[in-house]
Design a protein around this motif. Structure first.
Motif, PDB file in Angstrom:
ATOM      1  N   GLY A  98      24.939  32.735  67.654  1.00 20.02           N
ATOM      2  CA  GLY A  98      23.894  31.743  67.866  1.00 20.02           C
ATOM      3  C   GLY A  98      24.138  30.508  67.037  1.00 20.02           C
ATOM      4  O   GLY A  98      25.276  30.065  66.880  1.00 20.02           O
ATOM      5  N   MET A  99      23.068  29.979  66.432  1.00 19.36           N
ATOM      6  CA  MET A  99      23.181  28.691  65.760  1.00 19.36           C
ATOM      7  C   MET A  99      22.146  28.589  64.653  1.00 19.36           C
ATOM      8  O   MET A  99      21.034  29.102  64.773  1.00 19.36           O
ATOM      9  N   THR A 100      22.528  27.897  63.573  1.00 20.87           N
ATOM     10  CA  THR A 100      21.568  27.553  62.536  1.00 20.87           C
ATOM     11  C   THR A 100      20.924  26.205  62.877  1.00 20.87           C
ATOM     12  O   THR A 100      21.273  25.573  63.867  1.00 20.87           O
ATOM     13  N   GLY A 101      19.994  25.771  62.041  1.00 24.29           N
ATOM     14  CA  GLY A 101      19.431  24.443  62.189  1.00 24.29           C
ATOM     15  C   GLY A 101      17.995  24.393  62.652  1.00 24.29           C
ATOM     16  O   GLY A 101      17.447  23.300  62.823  1.00 24.29           O
ATOM     17  N   ALA A 102      17.355  25.538  62.854  1.00 18.87           N
ATOM     18  CA  ALA A 102      15.978  25.527  63.353  1.00 18.87           C
ATOM     19  C   ALA A 102      15.019  24.866  62.374  1.00 18.87           C
ATOM     20  O   ALA A 102      14.048  24.214  62.777  1.00 18.87           O
ATOM     21  N   THR A 103      15.297  24.999  61.080  1.00 18.09           N
ATOM     22  CA  THR A 103      14.408  24.413  60.071  1.00 18.09           C
ATOM     23  C   THR A 103      14.585  22.903  59.994  1.00 18.09           C
ATOM     24  O   THR A 103      13.621  22.138  60.086  1.00 18.09           O
ATOM     25  N   ALA A 104      15.817  22.458  59.838  1.00 21.81           N
ATOM     26  CA  ALA A 104      16.075  21.026  59.665  1.00 21.81           C
ATOM     27  C   ALA A 104      15.678  20.225  60.893  1.00 21.81           C
ATOM     28  O   ALA A 104      15.214  19.085  60.779  1.00 21.81           O
ATOM     29  N   THR A 105      15.850  20.776  62.089  1.00 19.83           N
ATOM     30  CA  THR A 105      15.501  20.059  63.320  1.00 19.83           C
ATOM     31  C   THR A 105      14.021  20.140  63.648  1.00 19.83           C
ATOM     32  O   THR A 105      13.550  19.433  64.546  1.00 19.83           O
ATOM     33  N   GLY A 106      13.289  21.022  62.971  1.00 23.06           N
ATOM     34  CA  GLY A 106      11.878  21.227  63.273  1.00 23.06           C
ATOM     35  C   GLY A 106      11.632  22.218  64.390  1.00 23.06           C
ATOM     36  O   GLY A 106      10.470  22.511  64.734  1.00 23.06           O
ATOM     37  N   ILE A 107      12.685  22.766  64.969  1.00 21.28           N
ATOM     38  CA  ILE A 107      12.520  23.705  66.081  1.00 21.28           C
ATOM     39  C   ILE A 107      11.736  24.934  65.644  1.00 21.28           C
ATOM     40  O   ILE A 107      10.990  25.526  66.441  1.00 21.28           O
ATOM     41  N   ALA A 108      11.861  25.306  64.368  1.00 20.49           N
ATOM     42  CA  ALA A 108      11.157  26.489  63.860  1.00 20.49           C
ATOM     43  C   ALA A 108       9.644  26.359  63.991  1.00 20.49           C
ATOM     44  O   ALA A 108       8.927  27.375  64.036  1.00 20.49           O
ATOM     45  N   THR A 109       9.141  25.128  64.084  1.00 15.12           N
ATOM     46  CA  THR A 109       7.686  24.921  64.184  1.00 15.12           C
ATOM     47  C   THR A 109       7.235  24.500  65.577  1.00 15.12           C
ATOM     48  O   THR A 109       6.053  24.211  65.775  1.00 15.12           O
TER      49      THR A 109
END
Length: 737
Positions: A169-180
């Motif tokens: 998969g991929m990292t980056g959900a936090t920095a991109t805001g996707i986590a929210t």
């Protein structure tokens, strides 16, 4: 014994009288029956398909099948024919033996077969957006408002250092805001790597990690042993991955007029109107039905003057996603045969598909506002043509001819097909790795007098299989790519690399590329890329002659592979030079290279090219060509004069130093109105000043291929100077009056 003369005369008279009596009393000979004309209308409900009582297209087809002894014409009246399923013409709908079957527009009519569904009942939200409910069974991937394509709401790019892709998969959900995000599982990652394009939907977010739909993600990563040649390094988990081009389809990204979002749980579309759009009156359509016309195993049919619009391409919206391989074909399925030659890749859905057709003619058609491709001729279609048609605003490519099996059986081989006098513009809008015209393993294919403009990747692509053993012996032969006009392709903003205006693969004895006008392929790129005529991989036995190739980002012709043999380039006109052709027995002869003006013969060839001819961009005189170049230092042995040799593959460089400088002395004070700076292979010239005797222009960032500066200066010298500490590396500098 001789009979008396009077007896002979009497006998003849009696015979003549009997013949005359027979002629007078015999029934008259039956004249050949005239053609049967049937009528169809968008609201047709009749069963007789007459002018007074027209029927549906399906009803006209069924009635036409009852006619076996005379020609049949089906006239489609003006209007939009909304289809839930394709109009299918099979063997029973064929002509032949001197009998013709024609489907055509009625006089003065512009009928359109449509796969669209109208979205109605729009309601305004407090934030200025509008929302509409979506009918059951419809999944909007594209939206058109009053015929104008909307964009799925998208965000910014995400570098690989943040959005690090692996097989899992991929990292980056936090920095991109996707986590929210409220519904991240409706969103997709769009990734562009060299010549490939990937669209995979997010399936889960856990902290900073994201997972993606399967088999889309697995087919986009390495290790399947099904994706490309064994040396291929363009997967999402490869070193060539530089990040996500953008994420799309999330309400949090809906911030630009003309964007929309699909909510799969609420089954709604939300849209932010452009200035002047009134959603209470606007017609909004989403593509839904995939194929609009399927000609399957039929022969001797003509389709003329019919439009095709709003056809869908559903697979990218499923868990299959879009695992691009090359030219708009994808890898599908969770499993499959081990293959490195692309034999089992899948073509996109198209508005019109012809399978196993014989003598099928599609003429004067209009393909626009499509979610997939325009037309496909496949599965052994032969002696068929697609002519004088237009293709614009397509999510995928315009025309696909043939298949990916190098040695098909006799009934599956594509032969003697023609794609001619078509206009193709703004295709590959969504799937930017697609091409204008693609052909697989075809023989005696003619691609002639087409006009292709504003395309994201290659213009015309013929051949398949790279250099793989499975593809080294194939049915490819005697193809002709002639008199086409190909302009503004491999558009830099779409970030697709390693292609050309005309692209080939495979040994193709007897194949000719001639009389084409190519202008601005990857013009303004940031790296060496964007060929004019690209004889890639195993391309062999191809003649390239009398083409006009100008203003390309890299080589006017490329034949880099040693295993592409016995190609010939002769009598072409171009403004650049290029290395000799690779491969045993390949030759270049009598080419007019390094031109700064096109001669009359070249202008005539270029002016005739395309569906209707057209303007030709004349080259501008280069004042630097006869100048004297110097530089502040030299890295290696390449001298400063290599920036004046009209060869974009040679690069003088200074050392990295404060105030690094390259200069050309024009020999006398001249009036200069334009300067072009072409970077070297690594785009090493950045943040620099262009200095004349009376003007200084600063350029931020890397030089392009080329950076074009318009000015009005009187000067003897032109200097390129780094602003700080760095190097100057240039492949070409042009100074125009």
């Amino acid at each position: 014994m001789n009979r008396p003369v009077n007896v002979v005369r009497a006998t003849v008279a009696a015979a003549f009288a009997a013949l005359l009596t027979g002629l007078l009393t015999a029934p008259p000979a039956q004249a050949a029956p005239g053609p049967r004309t049937l009528y169809a209308a968008p609201d047709g409900r009749g069963s007789s398909c007459t002018a007074a009582r027209p029927c549906t297209p399906g009803g006209a087809r069924d009635l036409a099948r009852t006619e076996t002894g005379r020609d049949v014409r089906v006239l489609l009246r003006n209007g939009t024919y909304e289809l839930d399923e394709p109009l299918v013409l099979g063997a029973a709908d064929s002509g032949g033996n001197g009998r013709t079957v024609t489907w055509t527009a009625a006089p003065g009519a512009r009928p359109v077969l449509s796969g669209g569904r109208d979205l109605t009942g729009w309601r305004q939200n407090t934030d200025g957006t509008w929302t509409a409910d979506v009918p059951a069974g419809v999944t909007p991937r594209q939206l058109f408002v009053d015929g104008r394509r909307a964009t799925r709401a998208r965000g910014e790019s995400c570098a690989a250092s943040t959005c690090d892709a692996t097989k899992a998969g991929m990292t980056g959900a936090t920095a991109t805001g996707i986590a929210t995000w409220q519904r991240p599982t409706d969103a997709e990652a769009v990734i562009r790597i060299r010549w490939r394009n990937y669209h995979c939907r997010i399936t889960g977010v856990n902290g900073d990690a994201m997972t993606f739909a399967q088999p889309c993600w697995a087919n986009s990563a390495s290790g399947t042993d099904r994706t490309g040649p064994s040396w291929d390094s363009t997967t999402v988990d490869s070193a060539r991955y530089s990040g996500v081009a953008f994420f799309e389809n999330a309400p949090e990204l809906l911030d630009e007029p003309g964007e929309f979002v699909w909510n799969s749980e609420a089954r709604t579309v939300t849209y932010l109107p452009r200035p002047g759009e009134n959603m209470r009156r606007a017609r909004t359509v989403t593509p839904h039905t995939e194929r609009l016309l399927l000609v399957d195993g039929a022969h001797d049919i003509t389709v003329s003057g019919i439009g095709f619009a709003y056809a869908a391409y559903r697979r990218p919206g499923t868990d299959e996603g879009y695992a691009g391989t090359q030219a708009g074909l994808t890898l599908t399925g969770a499993t499959g045969p081990v293959d490195h030659a692309g034999r089992f890749y899948t073509k996109p859905a198209a508005a019109v598909t012809v399978r196993g057709g014989r003598n099928i003619a599609i003429d004067g058609a209009r393909f626009d506002r499509l979610g997939g491709a325009g037309a496909i001729l496949e599965a052994g279609t032969r002696d068929s043509s697609l002519t004088r048609s237009s293709f614009t605003d397509l999510s995928s490519g315009a025309v696909y001819v043939g298949d990916t099996e190098p040695m098909p059986g006799a009934q599956r081989a594509g032969e003697r097909n023609t794609v001619a006098y078509n206009t193709i513009s703004r295709t590959g809008v969504e799937y930017t790795d697609s091409v204008g015209i693609w052909a697989g393993y075809e023989a005696e294919l003619t691609v002639d007098h087409n006009s292709l403009d504003r395309l994201p990747y290659s213009g015309i692509s013929v051949g398949w299989g790279w250099n793989q053993p499975e593809a080294q012996r194939s049915v490819l032969r005697d193809n002709r790519v002639t008199d086409n006009r190909i302009t503004d392709v491999m558009q830099v903003a779409r970030e697709q690399h390693d292609g050309g205006a005309i692209y080939t693969q495979g040994a193709q004895p007897g194949t000719v590329i001639s009389g084409n006008y190519i202008n601005r392929s990857a013009f303004g790129n940031t790296e060496r890329d964007g060929n004019g005529i690209y004889l890639d991989e195993q391309s062999s036995h191809i003649l390239v002659e009398k083409n006009v190739v100008t203003r390309v980002g890299y080589k006017w012709i490329s034949n880099w592979a040693d295993y592409g043999i016995r190609n010939t380039a002769r009598g072409n006109w171009t403004d650049t030079a290029a290395p000799a052709l690779g491969g045993t027995g390949s030759v270049m002869t009598d080419n007019r290279t390094g031109l700064d003006r096109l001669p009359a013969e070249a202008l005539a060839v270029a002016g005739r090219a395309g569906a209707r001819g057209g303007p030709v961009e004349q080259l501008r005189t280069d004042l630097a060509r006869t100048g004297t170049a110097t530089q502040s230092s030299t890295e290696g042995t390449a001298g400063p004069e290599l920036a004046l040799d009209a060869d974009t593959t040679t690069d003088p460089r200074t050392r990295s130093e404060a105030g690094a400088r390259w200069q050309v002395d024009l020999g006398d004070e001249r009036r200069v109105r334009r300067i072009e700076i072409w970077n070297d292979s690594s785009a090493t010239t950045a943040d620099f000043d262009v200095v004349t005797d009376d003007t200084t222009v600063h350029v931020d960032g890397k030089a392009l291929r080329p950076t074009v500066l318009d000015l009005d200066s009187r000067t003897r010298t032109v200097r390129i100077v780094t602003s700080g500490t760095g190097r100057v590396g240039l492949s070409q500098v042009l100074v125009h009056p």
